[in-house]
Structure formats: structure tokens, C-alpha cells
Design a protein around this motif. Structure first.
Motif, PDB file in Angstrom:
ATOM      1  N   ILE A  64      49.630 -20.433  23.778  1.00 19.44           N
ATOM      2  CA  ILE A  64      48.158 -20.166  24.008  1.00 19.44           C
ATOM      3  C   ILE A  64      47.679 -18.767  23.489  1.00 19.44           C
ATOM      4  CG2 ILE A  64      46.566 -19.342  25.935  1.00 19.44           C
ATOM      5  CD1 ILE A  64      48.155 -21.368  27.710  1.00 19.44           C
ATOM      6  N   ASN A  65      48.554 -17.586  23.906  1.00 18.48           N
ATOM      7  CA  ASN A  65      48.209 -16.258  23.225  1.00 18.48           C
ATOM      8  C   ASN A  65      48.482 -16.075  22.100  1.00 18.48           C
ATOM      9  OD1 ASN A  65      47.357 -15.977  25.969  1.00 18.48           O
ATOM     10  ND2 ASN A  65      49.138 -14.620  26.234  1.00 18.48           N
ATOM     11  N   GLY A  66      49.659 -16.928  21.505  1.00 22.92           N
ATOM     12  CA  GLY A  66      49.835 -17.001  19.763  1.00 22.92           C
ATOM     13  C   GLY A  66      49.143 -17.720  18.950  1.00 22.92           C
ATOM     14  N   ALA A  67      47.983 -18.437  19.696  1.00 20.21           N
ATOM     15  CA  ALA A  67      46.831 -19.103  19.071  1.00 20.21           C
ATOM     16  C   ALA A  67      47.825 -20.197  18.046  1.00 20.21           C
ATOM     17  CB  ALA A  67      45.757 -18.499  18.373  1.00 20.21           C
ATOM     18  N   ALA A  68      48.507 -20.834  18.366  1.00 16.58           N
ATOM     19  CA  ALA A  68      49.410 -21.941  17.619  1.00 16.58           C
ATOM     20  C   ALA A  68      49.701 -23.117  18.467  1.00 16.58           C
ATOM     21  CB  ALA A  68      50.516 -21.204  17.113  1.00 16.58           C
ATOM     22  N   ILE A  69      49.612 -24.186  17.393  1.00 18.72           N
ATOM     23  CA  ILE A  69      50.012 -25.483  17.776  1.00 18.72           C
ATOM     24  C   ILE A  69      51.335 -25.823  17.200  1.00 18.72           C
ATOM     25  CG2 ILE A  69      47.816 -26.590  18.409  1.00 18.72           C
ATOM     26  CD1 ILE A  69      47.629 -27.733  15.487  1.00 18.72           C
ATOM     27  N   LEU A  70      52.268 -26.287  17.858  1.00 15.84           N
ATOM     28  CA  LEU A  70      53.554 -26.568  17.471  1.00 15.84           C
ATOM     29  C   LEU A  70      54.009 -28.321  17.707  1.00 15.84           C
ATOM     30  CD1 LEU A  70      53.308 -23.721  19.370  1.00 15.84           C
ATOM     31  CD2 LEU A  70      55.407 -23.513  18.024  1.00 15.84           C
ATOM     32  N   ARG A  71      54.876 -28.424  16.730  1.00  9.86           N
ATOM     33  CA  ARG A  71      55.530 -29.810  16.994  1.00  9.86           C
ATOM     34  C   ARG A  71      57.042 -29.683  16.641  1.00  9.86           C
ATOM     35  NH1 ARG A  71      57.152 -34.115  13.494  1.00  9.86           N
ATOM     36  NH2 ARG A  71      56.983 -32.825  11.601  1.00  9.86           N
ATOM     37  N   TYR A  72      57.793 -30.210  17.746  1.00 10.36           N
ATOM     38  CA  TYR A  72      59.107 -30.363  17.672  1.00 10.36           C
ATOM     39  C   TYR A  72      59.535 -31.681  17.121  1.00 10.36           C
ATOM     40  CZ  TYR A  72      64.237 -30.953  18.967  1.00 10.36           C
ATOM     41  OH  TYR A  72      65.447 -31.372  18.767  1.00 10.36           O
ATOM     42  N   ASP A  73      60.240 -31.791  15.769  1.00 18.11           N
ATOM     43  CA  ASP A  73      60.545 -32.942  15.325  1.00 18.11           C
ATOM     44  C   ASP A  73      61.924 -33.286  15.844  1.00 18.11           C
ATOM     45  OD1 ASP A  73      61.865 -34.805  13.211  1.00 18.11           O
ATOM     46  OD2 ASP A  73      59.934 -34.759  12.284  1.00 18.11           O
ATOM     47  N   TYR A  74      62.016 -34.325  16.733  1.00 17.92           N
ATOM     48  CA  TYR A  74      63.102 -34.709  17.425  1.00 17.92           C
ATOM     49  C   TYR A  74      64.380 -35.152  16.375  1.00 17.92           C
ATOM     50  CZ  TYR A  74      66.342 -37.147  20.926  1.00 17.92           C
ATOM     51  OH  TYR A  74      67.309 -37.470  21.700  1.00 17.92           O
ATOM     52  N   ALA A  75      64.036 -35.973  15.330  1.00 18.46           N
ATOM     53  CA  ALA A  75      65.130 -36.392  14.289  1.00 18.46           C
ATOM     54  C   ALA A  75      65.671 -35.095  13.612  1.00 18.46           C
ATOM     55  CB  ALA A  75      64.469 -37.385  13.287  1.00 18.46           C
ATOM     56  N   ASP A  76      64.823 -34.293  13.118  1.00 12.68           N
ATOM     57  CA  ASP A  76      65.223 -33.158  12.433  1.00 12.68           C
ATOM     58  C   ASP A  76      65.842 -32.156  13.007  1.00 12.68           C
ATOM     59  OD1 ASP A  76      64.129 -34.565  10.204  1.00 12.68           O
ATOM     60  OD2 ASP A  76      62.158 -33.672   9.876  1.00 12.68           O
ATOM     61  N   ASN A  77      65.525 -32.297  14.368  1.00 13.85           N
ATOM     62  CA  ASN A  77      65.582 -30.929  15.098  1.00 13.85           C
ATOM     63  C   ASN A  77      65.204 -29.558  14.546  1.00 13.85           C
ATOM     64  OD1 ASN A  77      66.887 -29.541  17.436  1.00 13.85           O
ATOM     65  ND2 ASN A  77      68.695 -29.067  16.239  1.00 13.85           N
ATOM     66  N   LYS A  78      63.612 -29.669  14.340  1.00 18.84           N
ATOM     67  CA  LYS A  78      63.019 -28.514  13.755  1.00 18.84           C
ATOM     68  C   LYS A  78      61.744 -28.640  14.203  1.00 18.84           C
ATOM     69  CE  LYS A  78      61.660 -26.836   9.156  1.00 18.84           C
ATOM     70  NZ  LYS A  78      61.629 -26.835   7.814  1.00 18.84           N
ATOM     71  N   THR A  79      61.120 -27.246  14.517  1.00 18.72           N
ATOM     72  CA  THR A  79      59.770 -26.937  15.050  1.00 18.72           C
ATOM     73  C   THR A  79      58.930 -26.495  13.909  1.00 18.72           C
ATOM     74  OG1 THR A  79      60.673 -26.673  17.214  1.00 18.72           O
ATOM     75  CG2 THR A  79      58.468 -25.926  16.674  1.00 18.72           C
TER      76      THR A  79
END
Length: 310
Positions: free
Chosen positions: A35-50
């Protein structure tokens, strides 16, 4: 007896104020926001990477809502507006597309906080007063809305006098809706009418201890297929598993961060719990991380996508 569980920190940035996780089965990803960092994020389950992206000129951000039939577009809350953004899920920038809903000048002192989609594709989202206007726990200017679901659509007020509009989830079997206003120190239950309006508000569980604050406030929330509620605790370093039938706390799931903000079931079998946290006030890592909890012995539910009409 409660099942033994394991908590794992997932790779990715530490969020100032992580919130609103939602599992997308199609991409095997957890979408959430800072919220405060003003970012949207996606954790990729297969790649184990955000992956993380910001949107030029858009701050703060909460929540992020998936849309039926649009794999690269999302509704996000920013200030007192709902906007449509485009993101490929990997680039460090997302793009503003259009404003979908605007609460107007009378609500410029609030921002959207938490929101979620019901089993029929309807978006419910609530507000709180802006943090810049003073102590957020010393006011009740938030509201909870049902949004019409089309560009320029109407907001249908469901509840007002809210401190911090937060966790929400449904039990499809009973037709009940569960809701958290953080300042109220409880979890509420509602009936849902055919048109989506909420009625018959009752207190399901009062979290006070001997009439006093338990030392935390309830934040985000999700539920499993058996109707149990999993409530994040801001200031409590844990999630509470609440039995909605008996109204008892059946389990405390300890998370290595003081400010636990929300949770979503996910993974290929919907039996893993993804948990967001915050690191406000310069808390030490791993505060702010996304965590995965396994071994709970329960199964979550599908996360629904919003039906959006042009």
C-alpha cells in the motif's frame, strides 16, 4: 488437536505495508500490494520468484482485484477511486488504463483499503480516513460498498461509521458474509440479499479480553471450505483460526512479523496459506515479507474474479 504447520518466508521485496493477497489458479500466482510502497506484486509459484511493479502517478495502492476474461488487466484502489491498470506480471511498470469508479469530492478524505469479490463476481470494497489526517484509530469515517461492476458504475453503501474497513469473506454454503472493521475489535456476520446488499448485522466473535483490547486488531481475513475463518492480527504476530459455528478460536498460527495483514489460500491443491505482513516503524526483517504456511490440514476456496462490464 490442531495440525502441525510450517511457516516459510518467500523470496521477494519486504513491503512497507503488504496487503490483499489473492491466489490466481490460472497463472499459479499470488497477487498482492504494498500500500505505502505503491506497488502491485506477483509471486510466481512455479518460479518461486516475486515480480513487482509501480504505476506512474498512482499512490497509495489497495486492493488489487482480478477480472474475469482479462488476464493482464486488474482493478486497483487508489485514494477514493477504483482504476483499471494493465500489467504483464513481470515488468517493473504497470500502465493506467482508465478510472472505473470514483467516490467523488465528498470522500476525498478517505482511501480504499481492503476489497474482495464474492462468488457471483461482485466487488465489495471499503474505505478508511487518510493516514495523513491524523490517528487512524481516532475516527470512524470509513464505509463499505458494493460496486455496480461496470465502468462509471454506482457504489452501493452497505455500512458506514467504520474505523478501518478490512477483512471480508463469504461462506457459500450458508450464504453468510463475514467482515472486519479493525477498530471494532470483532468479526461481524451478515446475511446477503439476492441483489448483494448486506442485512442483519451481528457480532460473530468479540476479540476483547475481559472487555479490553487483546493487544492487537483484526486485519485481513480468508476462509476454508469448512467455513473456518483465518484472521490476520495487526500487532499480534499471528493468524487466528476461528470456528464460525462454535465461535471459538481453534488455533493460533504464529508468523515471524508483528504486523500480520492478510491471508489467502492457494497452491495447486488450495491447501497452502499465503500471508502478507508489514514493516512500518522500521521493524526488522522478515517483517514485510510474504510467507507461506503449510501443514494446516485444511483446504481453502477458489478466489473469485470480478465481472466488469464496459
Amino acid at each position: 488437536m490442531a495440525a502441525k504447520y510450517k511457516v516459510e518466508q518467500l523470496p521477494g521485496p519486504l513491503c512497507q505495508l503488504g496487503e490483499g493477497p489473492v491466489w490466481d489458479a490460472a497463472t499459479r500466482s499470488v497477487f498482492y500490494v504494498d500500500i505505502n510502497g505503491a506497488a502491485i506484486l506477483r509471486y510466481d509459484y512455479a518460479d518461486n520468484k516475486t515480480y513487482s511493479a509501480t504505476i506512474d502517478g498512482i499512490s497509495p495502492i489497495s486492493p488489487i482485484i482480478l477480472i474475469q476474461g482479462k488476464s493482464d488487466q486488474y482493478i486497483i484502489g487508489s485514494g477514493n477511486k477504483l482504476i483499471l491498470v494493465s500489467w504483464d506480471g513481470k515488468a517493473n511498470k504497470a500502465t493506467f488504463v482508465k478510472t472505473v469508479g470514483d467516490l467523488g469530492d465528498s470522500e476525498k478524505h478517505v482511501r480504499f483499503n481492503d476489497g474482495k469479490v464474492d462468488p457471483r463476481g461482485r466487488l465489495y470494497a471499503g474505505t478508511m480516513r487518510l493516514e495523513t489526517l491524523g490517528d487512524i484509530f481516532d475516527q470512524n469515517e470509513g464505509k463499505l460498498y458494493r460496486f455496480e461492476g461496470k465502468v462509471g458504475g454506482k457504489f452501493y453503501e452497505q455500512k458506514r461509521g467504520i474505523n478501518i474497513s478490512n477483512g471480508l469473506t463469504w461462506d457459500e454454503r450458508t450464504g453468510k458474509f463475514y467482515y472486519i472493521d479493525s477498530g471494532a475489535l470483532d468479526v461481524k456476520e451478515f446475511d446477503v440479499l439476492e441483489n448483494g446488499d448486506l442485512r442483519n448485522e451481528t457480532i460473530l466473535v468479540d476479540l476483547r479480553v475481559d472487555g479490553k483490547s487483546p493487544g492487537f486488531v483484526a486485519d485481513g481475513m480468508t476462509s476454508d471450505v469448512d467455513g473456518n475463518l483465518f484472521v490476520a492480527t495487526w500487532g499480534g504476530s499471528k493468524l487466528l483460526k476461528l470456528n464460525a459455528k462454535t465461535k471459538n478460536i481453534e488455533q493460533e498460527i504464529v508468523i515471524p512479523a508483528k504486523q500480520v495483514t492478510s491471508a489467502s489460500f492457494g497452491g495447486p491443491n488450495l491447501d497452502e496459506l499465503f500471508v502478507t505482513t508489514a514493516h512500518t516503524n522500521n521493524q526488522e526483517p522478515p517483517a514485510g515479507a510474504l510467507f507461506k504456511v503449510t501443514g494446516l490440514g485444511v483446504t481453502g476456496k477458489e478466489m473469485y474474479k470480478m465481472v466488469l462490464q464496459e
